[in-house]
Design a protein around this motif. Structure first.
Motif, PDB file in Angstrom:
ATOM      1  N   MET A   1       0.844  -1.206   0.000  1.00 14.66           N
ATOM      2  CA  MET A   1       0.000   0.000   0.000  1.00 14.66           C
ATOM      3  C   MET A   1       0.878   1.256   0.000  1.00 14.66           C
ATOM      4  O   MET A   1       1.899   1.296   0.676  1.00 14.66           O
ATOM      5  CB  MET A   1      -0.897  -0.009   1.234  1.00 14.66           C
ATOM      6  N   ILE A   2       0.474   2.247  -0.787  1.00 18.02           N
ATOM      7  CA  ILE A   2       1.266   3.470  -0.903  1.00 18.02           C
ATOM      8  C   ILE A   2       0.752   4.520   0.063  1.00 18.02           C
ATOM      9  O   ILE A   2      -0.442   4.844   0.091  1.00 18.02           O
ATOM     10  CB  ILE A   2       1.224   4.017  -2.344  1.00 18.02           C
ATOM     11  N   ASP A   3       1.645   5.057   0.878  1.00 15.48           N
ATOM     12  CA  ASP A   3       1.311   6.118   1.822  1.00 15.48           C
ATOM     13  C   ASP A   3       1.626   7.458   1.168  1.00 15.48           C
ATOM     14  O   ASP A   3       2.772   7.915   1.157  1.00 15.48           O
ATOM     15  CB  ASP A   3       2.118   5.936   3.107  1.00 15.48           C
ATOM     16  N   SER A   4       0.588   8.100   0.607  1.00 19.50           N
ATOM     17  CA  SER A   4       0.804   9.354  -0.124  1.00 19.50           C
ATOM     18  C   SER A   4       1.262  10.487   0.790  1.00 19.50           C
ATOM     19  O   SER A   4       1.922  11.425   0.338  1.00 19.50           O
ATOM     20  CB  SER A   4      -0.465   9.764  -0.868  1.00 19.50           C
ATOM     21  N   SER A   5       0.924  10.399   2.086  1.00 16.86           N
ATOM     22  CA  SER A   5       1.311  11.470   3.005  1.00 16.86           C
ATOM     23  C   SER A   5       2.828  11.587   3.137  1.00 16.86           C
ATOM     24  O   SER A   5       3.347  12.667   3.437  1.00 16.86           O
ATOM     25  CB  SER A   5       0.697  11.226   4.385  1.00 16.86           C
ATOM     26  N   ALA A   6       3.534  10.487   2.872  1.00 20.15           N
ATOM     27  CA  ALA A   6       4.990  10.509   2.976  1.00 20.15           C
ATOM     28  C   ALA A   6       5.631  11.362   1.884  1.00 20.15           C
ATOM     29  O   ALA A   6       6.787  11.778   2.006  1.00 20.15           O
ATOM     30  CB  ALA A   6       5.540   9.089   2.911  1.00 20.15           C
ATOM     31  N   PHE A   7       4.862  11.632   0.822  1.00 18.09           N
ATOM     32  CA  PHE A   7       5.392  12.394  -0.312  1.00 18.09           C
ATOM     33  C   PHE A   7       5.032  13.875  -0.241  1.00 18.09           C
ATOM     34  O   PHE A   7       5.665  14.699  -0.911  1.00 18.09           O
ATOM     35  CB  PHE A   7       4.853  11.820  -1.629  1.00 18.09           C
ATOM     36  N   GLN A   8       3.996  14.209   0.510  1.00 20.27           N
ATOM     37  CA  GLN A   8       3.460  15.566   0.500  1.00 20.27           C
ATOM     38  C   GLN A   8       4.520  16.608   0.874  1.00 20.27           C
ATOM     39  O   GLN A   8       5.217  16.478   1.879  1.00 20.27           O
ATOM     40  CB  GLN A   8       2.285  15.678   1.486  1.00 20.27           C
ATOM     41  N   GLY A   9       4.634  17.633   0.021  1.00 24.40           N
ATOM     42  CA  GLY A   9       5.527  18.750   0.303  1.00 24.40           C
ATOM     43  C   GLY A   9       6.993  18.506   0.010  1.00 24.40           C
ATOM     44  O   GLY A   9       7.817  19.414   0.164  1.00 24.40           O
ATOM     45  N   LYS A  10       7.327  17.308  -0.431  1.00 26.00           N
ATOM     46  CA  LYS A  10       8.730  17.028  -0.727  1.00 26.00           C
ATOM     47  C   LYS A  10       9.122  17.646  -2.075  1.00 26.00           C
ATOM     48  O   LYS A  10       8.293  17.832  -2.961  1.00 26.00           O
ATOM     49  CB  LYS A  10       8.985  15.516  -0.743  1.00 26.00           C
TER      50      LYS A  10
END
Length: 442
Positions: A1-10
C-alpha cells in the motif's frame, strides 16, 4: 500500500543521461511524483528526493553516470537518492555501494517506482537495490510526456531481441515488448487534449513492435495518423531491415507522419556489418534510402554510424566512408566504438586505437556537415511551416520544418505566444554558426 502522506511537500530533482527514451521516462516519473504531492526543486534549492536515470551505451556513459550520482549526492545532502536506468540494471550492486545512494531500481522495477519509494520511506532503508536477470525483465512502463519540451515523446516499445556484438542494451532493457495500439492511441489523444501538436515515437527497437501479437508497427502508424489534434508525428529510429517498403509508401501520403526518417547504419562495410551481427547489408540499406527518396524527395534522413569498432580495418573504414558519401542522406550521428564488458565483440582480434578513432570520426563529421548544409541550401528562399519551441525571454526562437530543417527566428520577432504554434515562414540564409536557417514570418 502506498502512503501518499509521505510524499506531500517534498521537493525532487531529476537528472537524465542517454537517449530520448530515458528523457521521456524521467518526465513520466516526475508526473507520477507530482501526483503524489511532490514538487520539482528550483535551481539552487535542496531536494528531498533525487532521481538519476542512467545510460550505459558506452564506457564514457558509465563514467558520466557515476559523476552525476556523486554530484547529486554532494549538492543535495540528506536527500533520498534513487538511481534507475540501464547502468542501474547492469551494475546494480556497484551503484548501490556509492555513498549516498538509497535505492537502485533495475528495468523491471522502475515501473513501480512510487511503490518502491513508499516502501523505502516506511522502512527508512538505505542502499537497497532491485534488479532481475535479462530474461525476467517483462514489465512495460508507459510514458508519454514532454517535460519542459514542446514535443511529446511517446514510448511505444522497450527492449531488443537483436544482441549485436557491441551492444549491452538487450541486457539492460530485456527482450522486446510493447503495449497495445489502443493504449498508445489513448495516450496520444490525451496529449492532444493537453495541447500537444507533435509526438515523437520512441523505443529501443520500435520496428519490433507487435512481434508477439497480431498488431504490427504499420498498424500503429495508421492508427496514430487518425488522432485528431496531433499535427505531426516523427519516428525516432528504425532498423533498416524492419523499415518496410509499405511503411515508406504510407508515410509519403500520410496526414501527420513527417518526411523524416532516422536509420542506424553503424557501418558502411559489409565485412564489419557481419562482425557486428547486423541483420542487413549495404545493398539493403541503399535500397531503403533510394526508396525513401523516390517516394519522399524532400525527406530528412538521419543515420547512425559507429567508428573504430573491433575488426574495422583501414580498408573497411574507407569502404564505409565511400558508401555513406554515395548516399542521399542528410545528417550523420557519429560515435566511437566503446568496449563493453560481456559483449562478444571483445573476441574480435583487430583493435582500432583511440587516435585513429578520432581521425575517422572527424572525417565522417565533416562529411555530415557537407551533406546537411547541402540539404538546407535547397530550401533557402522557399516557404515552410515551422513548429516553434519555447525560448528564454529575449533570445532567438528555434523550431523545425516538416522535414526537420532547424530554423531560427530573431529575438526581436520572437513572441512567447509562438511557443508550440505552427507558423508559416520564409527560409533565409544560414545563422551565425550554420546550425539553422534564419526565417521571417509571413
Amino acid at each position: 500500500m502506498i502512503d501518499s502522506s509521505a510524499f506531500q511537500g517534498k521537493k525532487a530533482a531529476y537528472y537524465t543521461l542517454g537517449c530520448k527514451l530515458n528523457f521521456s521516462e524521467t518526465s513520466t516519473f516526475g508526473q507520477m511524483l507530482q501526483e503524489m504531492g511532490v514538487v520539482t526543486a528550483e535551481k539552487g534549492e535542496k531536494a528531498d528526493i533525487c532521481l538519476i536515470n542512467t545510460c550505459s551505451v558506452t564506457e564514457v556513459a558509465d563514467h558520466k553516470c557515476r559523476q552525476a550520482i556523486h554530484r547529486m549526492v554532494r549538492e543535495n545532502p540528506d536527500s533520498f537518492v534513487v538511481v534507475t536506468g540501464c547502468y542501474a540494471q547492469l551494475e546494480s550492486e556497484t551503484v548501490s555501494k556509492i555513498d549516498g545512494v538509497d535505492l537502485v531500481l533495475g528495468s523491471n522495477e522502475k515501473a513501480n517506482l512510487i511503490q518502491y519509494l513508499s516502501d523505502a520511506f516506511a522502512a527508512k532503508a538505505e542502499h537497497e537495490y532491485h534488479s532481475v536477470k535479462t530474461k525476467d525483465i517483462n514489465t512495460f512502463a508507459p510514458s508519454c510526456s514532454r517535460g519542459n519540451r514542446t514535443r511529446y515523446f511517446l514510448k511505444v516499445q522497450d527492449g531488443c531481441n537483436y544482441f549485436c556484438t557491441y551492444c549491452t542494451i538487450p541486457y539492460a532493457r530485456g527482450f522486446s515488448r510493447n503495449p497495445s495500439i489502443a493504449s498508445l492511441v489513448a495516450q496520444a489523444e490525451k496529449a492532444a487534449k493537453e495541447g500537444g501538436k507533435e509526438i515523437v515515437l520512441t523505443g529501443v527497437n520500435i520496428g519490433e513492435f507487435g512481434e508477439k501479437s497480431d498488431e504490427k508497427f504499420i498498424d500503429l502508424v495508421k492508427a496514430l495518423d487518425q488522432v485528431e489534434g496531433i499535427e505531426r508525428f516523427r519516428i525516432s529510429s528504425l532498423e533498416p531491415d524492419l523499415l518496410s517498403d509499405e511503411l515508406i509508401e504510407y508515410c509519403a501520403h500520410s496526414r501527420a507522419f513527417m518526411p523524416h526518417f532516422h536509420l542506424p547504419l553503424q557501418s558502411g562495410s559489409d565485412e564489419v556489418l557481419k562482425l557486428m551481427h547486423r541483420r542487413y547489408d549495404t545493398a539493403l540499406f541503399a535500397h531503403k534510402i533510394n526508396l525513401i527518396k523516390e517516394f519522399i524527395p524532400d525527406c530528412f534522413i538521419g543515420v547512425d554510424v559507429m567508428v573504430g569498432c573491433r575488426g574495422e580495418k583501414p580498408e573497411y573504414f574507407e569502404d564505409c566512408y565511400n558508401f555513406i558519401d554515395s548516399l542521399d542522406v542528410t545528417q550523420l550521428h557519429v560515435f566511437p566504438y566503446s568496449e563493453r564488458p560481456g559483449t562478444s565483440a571483445l573476441s574480435i582480434p583487430y583493435v582500432v586505437d583511440e587516435k585513429e578513432k578520432k581521425l575517422r570520426s572527424k572525417r565522417l563529421l565533416e562529411l555530415s556537415d557537407k551533406k546537411t548544409h547541402a540539404f538546407y541550401e535547397q530550401y533557402i528562399g522557399k516557404e515552410a511551416e515551422v513548429l516553434f519551441e519555447k525560448a528564454p525571454h529575449g533570445k532567438a526562437m528555434h523550431g523545425f520544418t516538416r522535414n526537420y530543417v532547424r530554423v531560427e527566428l530573431p529575438a526581436i520577432q520572437a513572441r512567447e505566444e509562438y511557443d508550440n504554434e505552427i507558423k508559416r515562414v520564409k527560409l533565409l540564409g544560414f545563422n551565425h554558426d550554420k546550425s539553422a536557417l534564419k526565417v521571417e514570418l509571413i
